[in-house]
Design an enzyme around this catalytic site. Structure first.
Site: not given
Length: 73
Positions: A17-18, A21
């Protein structure tokens, strides 16, 4: 209580997820994550000591019904 499998899945999914980003931000012209060395799938680079460990652990110890935490910005 969380099982070992759940913790592993949580760490892996938070890492991806990070990473995404940072990847999308880099594609759109913001190289902050890349410059900070966080455009990687290495979970250690994304973990924040307080937000990823101390706060969730303290919430577990006090019997909270939910957990809250974060990764490095």
């Amino acid at each position: 209580m969380l099982s070992v499998f759940s913790v592993i899945v949580l760490i892996l999914s938070a890492t991806v997820h990070e990473y995404m980003h940072g990847f999308v931000a880099n594609q759109l012209g913001d190289s902050t994550a890349k410059n900070a060395g966080r455009l990687t799938l290495n979970p250690i680079k994304h973990l924040d000591f307080f937000g990823s460990f101390l706060l969730p652990l303290s919430m577990l110890l006090v019997g909270s019904h939910f957990l809250f935490g974060w990764a490095k910005p």
